[in-house]
Write an enzyme that holds these catalytic residues in place. Structure first.
Site, PDB file in Angstrom:
ATOM      1  N   GLU A 124     -18.139  15.456  16.787  1.00 51.74           N
ATOM      2  CA  GLU A 124     -18.087  16.891  16.526  1.00 51.74           C
ATOM      3  C   GLU A 124     -16.733  17.563  16.718  1.00 51.74           C
ATOM      4  O   GLU A 124     -16.625  18.560  17.461  1.00 51.74           O
ATOM      5  CB  GLU A 124     -19.126  17.608  17.399  1.00 51.74           C
ATOM      6  CG  GLU A 124     -20.554  17.232  17.087  1.00 51.74           C
ATOM      7  CD  GLU A 124     -21.583  18.030  17.870  1.00 51.74           C
ATOM      8  OE1 GLU A 124     -22.761  18.001  17.491  1.00 51.74           O
ATOM      9  OE2 GLU A 124     -21.199  18.689  18.870  1.00 51.74           O
ATOM     10  N   GLU A 174     -27.472  13.260  15.337  1.00 50.64           N
ATOM     11  CA  GLU A 174     -28.073  14.079  16.390  1.00 50.64           C
ATOM     12  C   GLU A 174     -29.031  15.057  15.741  1.00 50.64           C
ATOM     13  O   GLU A 174     -28.701  15.686  14.736  1.00 50.64           O
ATOM     14  CB  GLU A 174     -27.015  14.869  17.184  1.00 50.64           C
ATOM     15  CG  GLU A 174     -26.110  14.042  18.067  1.00 50.64           C
ATOM     16  CD  GLU A 174     -25.185  14.915  18.916  1.00 50.64           C
ATOM     17  OE1 GLU A 174     -25.512  16.110  19.110  1.00 50.64           O
ATOM     18  OE2 GLU A 174     -24.153  14.415  19.375  1.00 50.64           O
TER      19      GLU A 174
END
Length: 411
Positions: free
Chosen positions: A205, A300
């Site tokens: 991320e 995720e």
């Protein structure tokens, strides 16, 4: 455009050494067929990279908001003692065996840069990297493939507590990118040849909107160049730019795996969606993933349709859902949702969470598959796969169509 990896210069897809003879692109296939088989996995969140909402007991009674400030406040000796106990108990061989029994084939293991190559002057303590080595053996014994995920980079790539340090985004400043490459190279040298390791994620991320995306893309190119001779899928996160933003990137770079994280709880508009609209959104997102030219996973995601889990938005921060986070307008009540077991959820919540989970399974399996966040928590019921499995909200085993209660939910 010319790209350099060490002493090798590449032009387009052709690597030229000093004798100008063409070198073939990386051909070694990962030990898992990401083009032909579905990834069905889970993350070991909160194990080697602490997050207050996953293990609030570690952060109770102190002023720490992340792993950096926890180790800073405790001091080296006390922090090492506390964290070694956590590393050796939070996930064990038995957890990997349970994952395999539930029909999973992958485990994504987040690790922070400080555990691999620490930086002078920082309070982090070491030892998690040695336990990672044991974890690979545990995964191998259970028949699971591992994605090693570099979850935190020097300077913080996103400013989240899950990067190790909450606050400003300072990755790409100074030597932080070069340090990140060194960390990845050490992970490659130490673990890429382990039979359980089928993928390495270059960085979790990176906050694209706060970074120079040319720097991020160059970092991904460099990371791929350093890992391309390893028998792993080289995984890159879409940097909050969206899956389709990478459609024209990476041509000819073999064994790339695109990772996108799909949550529907971190803004008010998503939280206002009805259960049926959450399901439609997840199904539609699976279609976007499947349209990518890259093998794409949702690395995720969660059963959460609220952000009620204690400290999910940061230690001592409230929830958007009940209006206690940044004075948001209240959408509903967090009673019974912020902590405790899945067993204590209302029948309506169980029904809606179960359908939402299965919609995501079906949606993401239109593409290369999924890795749930996370395996266990100390009491965040929408996020705890172990508890969701136990209480029948997650199909068990996940690889058996007959175990799904809402087959065809995406239509």
């Amino acid at each position: 455009m010319y790209r350099t990896w060490g002493s090798v210069v590449t032009v387009g897809l052709l690597a030229l050494g000093s004798n100008a003879s063409p070198l073939t692109a990386y051909k070694r296939a990962p030990s898992f067929d990401y083009s032909g088989s579905k990834v069905r996995g889970v993350n070991t969140g909160g194990w080697f990279v602490l997050e207050p909402w996953i293990t609030p007991s570690i952060f109770e009674g102190n002023g720490a908001v992340d792993e950096y400030t926890l180790t800073q406040e405790l001091g080296s000796d006390a922090a090492k003692s506390k964290l070694q106990q956590h590393w050796n108990s939070w996930i064990t061989q038995d957890d990997f065996n349970q994952m395999a029994k539930a029909g999973l084939n992958h485990v994504r293991i987040p690790i922070g840069y400080w555990s691999v190559i620490p930086r002078e002057g920082e309070p982090f303590v070491q030892g998690a990297y040695q336990v990672l080595g044991k974890a690979l053996d545990w995964a191998q014994a259970a028949g699971l493939k591992v994605m090693i995920d570099l979850h935190g980079a020097a300077g913080s790539q996103n400013g989240f507590d899950n990067s190790g340090r909450y606050g400003s985004v300072q990755w790409t400043q100074g030597d932080t990118v070069a340090h990140t490459i060194k960390v990845l190279n050490k992970i490659r040298d130490d673990h890429a040849s382990h039979p359980a390791v089928s993928a390495i994620e270059l960085l979790n991320e990176p906050m694209g909107p706060n970074l120079d995306m040319n720097t991020v893309r160059q970092f991904y190119m460099d990371g791929w160049g350093n890992l391309r001779d390893s028998k792993v899928a080289i995984t890159f996160h879409e940097a909050f730019e969206g899956v389709s933003a990478w459609n024209d990137w990476g041509s000819g770079m073999a064994n790339l795996l695109l990772d996108t994280h799909h949550y529907e709880v971190f803004n008010v508009d998503q939280l206002k969606l009805s259960p049926d609209d959450h399901i439609k959104s997840a199904c539609d997102f699976g279609g976007q993933m499947a349209a990518s030219p890259h093998n794409t996973i949702s690395g995720e995601w969660t059963g959460g349709i609220t952000d009620c889990a204690k400290w999910l938005n940061g230690k001592n921060k409230g929830a958007r859902y009940d209006g206690t986070f940044q004075n948001d307008q209240k959408i509903g009540s967090c009673a019974g949702k912020s902590s405790g077991s899945v067993a204590n959820l209302s029948s309506d919540d169980k029904y809606n969470i179960g359908r939402f989970i299965e919609a995501q399974l079906e949606g993401y399996e239109k593409a290369a598959g999924w890795i749930f966040w996370t395996w266990k928590t100390e009491g965040a019921p929408e996020w705890d796969m172990q508890d969701l499995l136990k209480n029948g909200l997650f199909p068990n085993p996940v690889n058996e169509p007959s175990a799904r209660k809402y087959a065809g939910i995406c239509g």
